[in-house]
Scaffold this motif. Structure first.
Motif, short mmCIF file in Angstrom:
data_model
loop_
_atom_site.label_atom_id
_atom_site.label_comp_id
_atom_site.label_asym_id
_atom_site.label_seq_id
_atom_site.Cartn_x
_atom_site.Cartn_y
_atom_site.Cartn_z
N PHE A 172 0.80 -1.22 0.00
CA PHE A 172 0.00 0.00 0.00
C PHE A 172 0.83 1.28 0.00
O PHE A 172 0.69 2.10 -0.90
CB PHE A 172 -0.97 -0.02 1.18
CG PHE A 172 -1.82 1.20 1.27
CD1 PHE A 172 -2.82 1.42 0.35
CD2 PHE A 172 -1.60 2.13 2.27
CE1 PHE A 172 -3.61 2.54 0.42
CE2 PHE A 172 -2.39 3.26 2.34
CZ PHE A 172 -3.39 3.46 1.42
N PRO A 173 1.74 1.44 0.98
CA PRO A 173 2.51 2.68 0.95
C PRO A 173 3.30 2.82 -0.34
O PRO A 173 3.46 3.93 -0.85
CB PRO A 173 3.45 2.58 2.16
CG PRO A 173 3.30 1.21 2.69
CD PRO A 173 2.06 0.63 2.16
N ILE A 174 3.75 1.68 -0.87
CA ILE A 174 4.55 1.76 -2.09
C ILE A 174 3.68 2.20 -3.26
O ILE A 174 4.07 3.05 -4.06
CB ILE A 174 5.21 0.39 -2.36
CG1 ILE A 174 6.09 0.07 -1.17
CG2 ILE A 174 5.95 0.40 -3.68
CD1 ILE A 174 7.41 -0.50 -1.44
N THR A 175 2.51 1.62 -3.37
CA THR A 175 1.63 2.01 -4.48
C THR A 175 1.33 3.50 -4.41
O THR A 175 1.46 4.22 -5.41
CB THR A 175 0.30 1.24 -4.41
OG1 THR A 175 0.58 -0.15 -4.42
CG2 THR A 175 -0.59 1.58 -5.58
N ILE A 176 0.92 3.95 -3.23
CA ILE A 176 0.53 5.36 -3.10
C ILE A 176 1.70 6.27 -3.45
O ILE A 176 1.57 7.21 -4.24
CB ILE A 176 0.06 5.64 -1.66
CG1 ILE A 176 -1.20 4.82 -1.35
CG2 ILE A 176 -0.21 7.11 -1.45
CD1 ILE A 176 -2.38 5.16 -2.20
N ALA A 177 2.86 5.95 -2.90
CA ALA A 177 4.02 6.81 -3.15
C ALA A 177 4.43 6.75 -4.62
O ALA A 177 4.80 7.76 -5.21
CB ALA A 177 5.18 6.40 -2.26
N MET A 178 4.36 5.56 -5.20
CA MET A 178 4.81 5.43 -6.58
C MET A 178 3.84 6.11 -7.54
O MET A 178 4.25 6.65 -8.56
CB MET A 178 4.99 3.95 -6.96
CG MET A 178 6.26 3.35 -6.43
SD MET A 178 7.74 4.22 -6.96
CE MET A 178 7.94 3.58 -8.61
#
Ligand SMILES: Nc1ncnc2c1ncn2[C@@H]1O[C@H](COP(=O)(O)OP(=O)(O)OP(=O)(O)O)[C@@H](O)[C@H]1O
Ligand SMILES: Nc1ncnc2c1ncn2[C@@H]1O[C@H](COP(=O)(O)OP(=O)(O)OP(=O)(O)O)[C@@H](O)[C@H]1O
Ligand SMILES: Cc1ncc(C[n+]2csc(CCO)c2C)c(N)n1
Ligand SMILES: [Mg+2]
Ligand SMILES: [Mg+2]
Lengths: 292, 370, 310, 283, 283
Positions: A172-178
């Protein structure tokens, strides 16, 4: 490197003071919390306050163990048993770390792939993103046993199911940040590539992805910490198999607070270590970018 | 012609799969003169064929999209009906399913091209969710997954309706008591501490690295300890939530308070503005985007934490209690309905925060753009 | 060699010593089965595991197994290891509880997760309404609520939690226990369950018979040699929390619950006990465990008889 | 054969004698006809370009000048296929702008340098060449050459943030020149720089253009910059954006710093200023 | 009593006859003496200002001009108490800069508009007045007046990001003027604007200054801007930053657009340019 050194120097005194205050408070709290149990079960009827201090700070089943008890417990477990023994906390740390890292790797890949898809498809941006957010409001602990059983029924056992839970928290954090990062090139940069008549893949490779790196690394740090939590949560329902989560549970099961705290402390150190590794990689990859 | 191009491949595949599926459902038995037909899948594939053919000619108008959507829904209904009896002809069945997915995708694509963004955003997300649930139902029924492993959405919905009173009690226990109180306290304390710490560079330098370190600590691990200290009722859950939300709120609010640029600070300096005025008119507004980020992250965190904490001891109510107890009793539909309640509550809280964020930080470039 | 997977209900401890002993001492091998023992945990439900076909046979308690039947998992008891129940309610004497009727107005810790049925049955018998007459906590699987004064009574197994209290510094005379066996609300505990459709397959029955034979041998041995059994269990614990002293004591206490050990009735499910349990579950207060009487369909002696012939 | 020969000689003559070329009109590179661009808007659509007819020939240096919001950027973007047109015609080398873009006809220099932070100066200049899949060796050679031309030899391995604003802008010019686009488009490339650096860069740009015989379309706010650099100055006016006047420069192709003080320069400056204020007062 | 009367009349005379004032020197507002500012640095300290002596009198319009990095901004910031000095003396209205700041003597206009994005245009202009705890009503009235003066009536309820760059800068000027600071300090306020808008704003600024009799200290890169606006031009040069020449303008106080074409203007421009390039070549 120079900068971080002087930074450390600037921070060391205030941090030291804060830490000392923290530890003093801890010991005071340990007296307050352990006193009633100590009086009821440990101390003889005619106790002095020195006895009380000594007893509350060294109780065998304390409500709140003191820092030195925890340190000694961790130290003993690491030094008195071989690394491959289930009594060595390093062994449990390794079990947890391997699942967390596997989950982190899967989560990072999933997160990046999702982000790439979302950035390139207007439909999925609208259809998927709200559900990705909603997915994170599903309590992991509740679905962890279900996931373990379902994967178990597909004959997938061992490290992988735990890693799947970790992945669930990591991506989740990776998707949002990416998504943010892949959209971070400014309009001019995008138009520059457009005037070159470039394919989407080339733009992704040469513009979007490099621009997203400053977003990716902080997200990775969040994600790996989340992955650790996920792995530990996944270890709770599986009970007494190895891992720091299992130690936590078994500690709770046997009413051994010291065991809980030791597991927590080792988990924190592990978290620190893993985020530290990410930071080192970040430093290495980003060494040629301007230091903000 | 543009709308045609965007979905051309989808339309072609829909047609091919639907046709293939249709032909296969008519078994002609040569030994016997009469032919048998699986009516339901046939109707489904017919609907899909109509959808595909219509799509070639329909413009992107709301009316047309609706008609296509209705037809697709009909197809999905027939398909599910046949799955409930038995999926006799499994490969053909999946062919029709694939073409159904493709045409569902087509409908979504059409909605994306609608000019009214706010409405289409909602519809698309809802439709997408609907199709996911539908596929879940389909797969669980066709593969005959035992209910104790994974119940169907319909069973979950049923459990949700029949246990409303019980679930409401759990909701009150977990969300209204533990989460709301813990969340408000944790974030409030975090923001207040940030304001205090921000004034003193000594505290800032001493606290911030330590606060940052906590982000790597699996704080939910203190749940068993909290139960031991604060009892079985909501205070122990609220306490863990306070702990879990405090540091992110502190760190973000601090970053936000420090996010004002030098020029703005110097402007205030040149006016000889007081500390409180600068805080009220410059630092706090500038910190709002950061604070809202923390609030959003914390909203999901708080809910999950409350549920985890309930696993380690609770009164006889609460979503976490319900999930663990009913899971042990093998009432998986109830378990899932509790999960649904939890994540709907979480999503609503999140949506509320997004709404507030848009109102409060209307000036922020990221929000202005949208 | 036939492969069998056994799913336990809980973490490796002397409660399951017989299976570990049978495996370690090669009794299973002697009978021609290769057994994999999967340890359990708090939220791993053996029923789910067997429903997902990840285990051939599970250790479970009868209330749980019967409840699972109603949820569509057709479990059948093939052998009953424990003849007596070890569950009890343990109270602090200082709370003023002397008889079960004193429980009114007290805070009681209850184990959920399928273990709560006998308790509610008992309360119904005492005409105590949960929430009104008594206050109930969902107790974690530890004894802290009693130690920390959060509950007046807690659920305990006489082979485990009770001794944890003693280890924590409580004196035996500070505690008073109400074994369910004595209160007439005991239900059948550790038994072995399989899915009924499998029993139609003679090969499966034969395999299970071999498994039972090995298991009985293991238990008989464990009851006779508690120290050695405890050692084997401790070696199996991957969490590193089990200690020899605790497990030996647990084994000694467990042995008291297996009254048929080293007799030719080892593992035999008494139909009377079975029906008594069912009757209790059918009217266990407000908490309905099962709604329909399963009759004899949830038990069979076929496998047991085949095992005893060997 | 004969024809071919003729073409060859006429081209090489044009290259050798720039003066000759300015007399004899070379072929059109950009031509627009009744070009209209209207930005749709919630309250009121903006007529950014109205009936713009423009002809740019090969080798010309065309400046677009006009008050803020008159559509200079829009016109440039239309030519570079960055903005769709509402009506009218645009041809670039007898192709549509989109086709011309696919053929990599454009080098575009934005107001800010738009360098990629994570690439060295050399790698930045090599970027369009890498995209065109030129061999590594060749790309490097070209990039080094171009950097030398803008006076940045020795800075190849620096990162953009290690350079001053002016140097960064020169890198972006080198990048745009490197892949030899048929048309170089520059949108206020020196807007962010101070006067002295700006004059310096103007001089260098002038020299580069003279040496390489590129067609340049240049947007600027500065009258003196426009006059100093251009062979043709297009004066625009806003609401709706249109061309007020197209002024052909009488100045010689080669321009020294001294030319700024010449009478012709001052006259031309005045003429542009008049045209501008005319456009300003019209509405 | 008599004295007081004299003072009053002489002041009112000064206000009525600006010409007279420029003859008869009014009292100093800013004076620096042997001012040095050295920025400490890890490798080598930067001598940003070296022995700067400057006198600014009431009602003057002083421009600081010089190449990048010569210390213009530093000098301005020192006067406004935004930067500590290393040695020397600065007096503002016979006070230290810090005291003067506490007395709200400064209106500072930065290169960027520095508006608060979450406040409407009106609320932004009211900001300093609110800080001075003026009554709400009065603050509103003054803010509206100032906005009208910079030609932004009707935009009161817009948010800063709904305005163009030029309009934003005008808002920030209105804000700086609103609370009637004794000294108005402007650091390249028009740096980001195009020539035409810039000339417009210059004209408005000139008018405002004439009407309101403020003391203005103005930093710019543009020679013509400095010449057009100032009564005194301070030319600076870098490494170390110091004053090369202080040029008093012979132009009249009131300046029309036409003045740009006058001989005096062109001569003055040349003089400033010479001074600048002198400073440039010196080191
Ligand atoms: N994307 C857009 N949407 C709506 N209106 C636009 C858009 N881009 C430009 N405009 C409007 O079109 C007109 C022309 O804009 P353009 O950017 O071409 O002007 P310009 O001459 O480049 O101005 P400047 O000198 O300020 O850069 C302006 O009125 C502007 O407000
Ligand atoms: N905070 C600082 N720390 C160190 N050096 C500084 C700092 N601020 C300015 N300098 C240096 O001091 C010198 C003067 O800077 P200043 O900003 O006053 O120049 P300037 O004349 O305003 O330049 P510009 O026209 O580019 O704005 C420069 O060499 C600059 O590098
Ligand atoms: C077959 C079987 N069923 C349920 C339990 C659950 N249970 C009852 S008491 C207790 C605490 C450990 O003594 C636990 C976990 C079990 N252990 N074994
Ligand atoms: Mg423009
Ligand atoms: Mg400056």
């Amino acid at each position: 490197m120079n900068i971080s050194l002087s930074l450390a120097r600037r921070h060391s005194i205030p941090m030291g003071v804060v830490l000392v205050v923290f530890i003093v408070l801890w010991y005071a709290l340990a007296i307050a919390m352990n006193a009633s149990g100590v009086i009821a079960r440990v101390l003889p009827s005619d106790w002095s306050w020195q006895d009380l201090l000594a007893a509350t700070w060294n109780m065998s089943r304390p409500v709140l163990p003191t820092p030195h008890q925890i340190i000694i417990d961790v130290y003993n477990s690491i030094t008195q048993w071989p690394v491959s023994s289930p009594r060595n906390l390093l062994y449990h740390a390794w079990v947890t770390a391997s699942a967390a890292l596997t989950g982190f790797a899967m989560g990072t890949v999933l997160g990046i792939v999702l982000a790439i898809i979302i950035v390139h498809s207007k439909m999925l941006d609208r259809a998927l993103l709200p559900w990705i957010v909603a997915s994170q409001t599903i309590p992991v602990l509740a679905i962890a046993p279900i996931v373990l059983v379902i994967l178990g029924s597909l004959n997938i056992t061992g490290l992988f199911p735990k890693a799947v839970i970790a992945m669930y928290l990591c991506f989740f954090p990776i998707t949002i940040a990416m998504v943010q990062g892949l959209r971070s090139p400014d309009k001019m940069q995008m138009e520059l590539f457009y005037t070159y008549g470039v394919t989407n893949l080339d733009t992704l490779k040469m513009l979007r992805f490099p621009s997203a790196l400053p977003f990716l690394f902080p997200a990775c740090r969040v994600a790996i910490a989340a992955g650790l939590v996920g792995t530990m949560v996944a270890e709770l329902p599986t009970g007494a198999q190895a891992g720091l989560g299992a130690r936590l549970l078994v500690g709770s099961y046997y009413g051994n607070t010291l065991m809980i705290w030791s597991a927590l402390v080792v988990a924190s150190l592990l978290g620190l270590f893993l985020t530290g590794v990410v930071s080192v990689i970040e430093y290495w990859v980003m060494r040629n970018r301007r230091i903000a | 012609m543009k709308h045609y191009k965007s979905g051309a491949l989808l339309i072609i595949f829909t047609l091919v799969f639907a046709l293939l599926g249709l032909t296969q459902f008519i078994h002609i038995d040569f030994t016997e003169p009469n032919l048998t037909i699986d009516y339901m899948p046939c109707l489904a594939s017919l609907c899909l064929i109509i959808v595909a053919v219509w799509s070639c000619f329909a413009a992107v108008r709301f009316k047309h999209v609706l008609i296509i959507q209705v037809l697709t829904l009909l197809a999905s209904y027939f398909l599910l009906k046949s799955a409930e009896h038995e999926a006799s002809n499994i490969i053909q069945f999946w062919l029709v399913t694939i073409s159904l997915i493709l045409s569902a995708n087509l409908c979504l694509k059409y909605f994306v091209e609608q000019p009214d963004v706010a409405v289409s955003q909602l519809i698309i997300a809802a439709l997408f969710g609907f199709w996911c649930l539908y596929l879940w139902q389909l797969i669980v029924t066709v593969l005959q997954v035992p209910q104790v492993l994974l119940p169907t959405p319909v069973a979950i919905g049923h459990a949700l309706i029949t246990n409303t009173v019980m679930l409401w009690g759990d909701f009150v226990q977990t969300v209204i008591k533990s989460v709301v109180i813990g969340y408000l306290l944790g974030n409030g304390l975090g923001i207040l501490s940030a304001i205090v710490i921000e004034r003193s560079s000594f505290l800032r330098r001493g606290f911030l690295p330590l606060a940052n370190l906590t982000s790597t600590v699996p704080l939910v691990g203190v749940a068993p300890i909290a139960v031991m200290w604060f009892g079985f009722d909501w205070p122990s859950k609220a306490a863990v939530i306070v702990l879990v939300t405090y540091f992110p709120a502190l760190v973000s609010a601090l970053a936000g308070l420090q996010s004002t640029n030098k020029l703005e600070q110097e402007l205030m300096h040149s006016y000889a503005a007081s500390y409180w005025f600068t805080l009220k008119c410059l630092r706090l507004p500038a910190a709002m985007p950061f604070i809202f980020n923390a609030l959003k992250v914390n909203s999901a965190l708080a809910l999950i934490t409350a549920i985890v904490a309930e696993y380690f001891g609770s009164p006889t109510q609460g979503l976490g209690f319900r999930i663990s107890v009913e899971a042990a009793r093998m009432h998986m539909p109830i378990v899932w309905s509790a999960i649904v309640v939890a994540s709907v509550a979480g999503s609503l809280l999140y949506a509320l925060l997004v709404y507030l964020e848009r109102r409060v930080t209307f000036w922020h470039p990221a929000i202005r753009k949208a | 060699m036939d492969k069998v997977t056994l799913q336990l209900k809980w973490v490796p401890q002397a409660q399951f010593a017989g299976y570990y002993v049978a495996k370690e001492k090669g009794f299973y091998k002697d009978h021609g089965v290769d057994v994999t023992i999967k340890p359990g945990g708090t939220d791993i439900s053996p029923v789910q595991v067997i429903a997902g076909h990840s285990a051939d046979v599970i250790v479970d308690w009868m209330p749980d197994a019967l409840a699972a039947r109603e949820s569509g998992v057709p479990l059948v008891n093939i052998a009953q290891i424990y003849n007596r129940s070890g569950m009890m309610l343990t109270c602090k004497k200082s709370s003023g509880i002397k008889t079960p009727s004193d429980l009114k107005g007290k805070t009681l810790g209850v184990w959920y997760g399928g273990n709560e049925y006998p308790f509610f049955n008992w309360m119904a018998k005492l005409h105590l309404t949960p929430g009104k007459d008594i206050h109930i906590l969902k107790q974690g699987f530890n004894v802290d609520p009693l130690l920390n004064g959060q509950a007046d009574c807690i659920s305990a197994m006489n082979y485990n939690e009770y001794w944890q209290l003693i280890d924590a510094g409580m004196k035996k005379d500070q505690l008073i226990s109400f074994p369910y066996e004595d209160e007439g609300v005991s239900t059948l505990e550790d038994g072995l369950y399989v899915l009924s459709p499998n029993l139609k397959n003679p090969a499966f029955v034969a395999k299970m018979a071999k498994f039972l034979a090995g298991t009985f041998e293991g238990w008989n041995y464990a009851v006779k040699h508690p120290k050695e059994a405890a050692k084997i269990v401790v070696a199996q614990d991957m969490s590193g929390a089990a200690t020899l002293r605790v497990q030996t004591r647990q084994m000694e206490n467990v042995a008291k619950l297996i009254t048929y050990a080293n007799t030719d009735k080892m593992g035999y499910l008494e139909p009377d006990a079975y029906h008594r349990t069912i009757k209790m579950l059918l009217n266990s207060g407000q908490q309905t465990v099962i709604k329909k009487d399963p009759g004899d369909s949830a038990m069979t002696h076929v496998v047991w008889e085949l095992a005893m012939k060997k | 054969m004969n024809q071919l020969f003729q073409v060859l000689t006429s081209e090489s003559v044009a290259e050798l004698e720039p003066e000759a070329q300015s007399q004899q009109p070379s072929r059109p590179v950009v031509s627009t006809e009744k070009l209209n661009v209207i930005y749709p808007s919630a309250d009121q659509p903006v007529h950014a370009l109205a009936d713009v007819d423009l002809l740019i020939r090969k080798g010309e240096f065309v400046s677009l000048i006009g008050p803020s919001g008159c559509g200079k950027t829009t016109l440039l973007r239309v030519i570079a296929d960055l903005e769709p047109i509402t009506s009218g015609n645009v041809l670039v080398n007898d192709m549509t702008p989109s086709e011309a873009r696919q053929e990599r006809a454009y080098g575009y220099v934005f107001q800010a340098a738009t360098l990629l932070m994570w690439r060295t100066v050399l790698a930045n200049v090599m970027l369009p060449l890498v995209i065109q899949q030129r061999p590594e060796q060749e790309a490097q050679r070209i990039a080094r050459e171009q950097l030398a031309k803008v006076g940045l030899s020795g800075f190849e391995d620096k990162y953009p943030w290690q350079l001053s604003g002016g140097m960064q802008q020169r890198v972006s010019i080198a990048r745009a020149l490197g892949f030899e686009p048929k048309i170089l488009m520059m949108d206020e490339p020196f807007g962010a720089l101070d006067e002295i650096t700006r004059n310096n860069l103007n001089q260098q740009l002038q020299q580069l253009w003279r040496e390489q015989q590129r067609t340049v379309v240049f947007v600027t706010h500065s009258i003196s910059e426009a006059v100093y650099l251009s062979t043709k100055i297009v004066v625009m006016s806003p609401r709706p954006g249109r061309i007020v006047e197209v002024i052909d420069s009488p100045l010689p192709r080669e321009r020294t710093a001294a030319i700024r003080d010449s009478d012709e320069f001052i006259q031309l400056t005045q003429r542009v200023r008049d045209a501008l204020s005319e456009g300003h007062h019209e509405h």
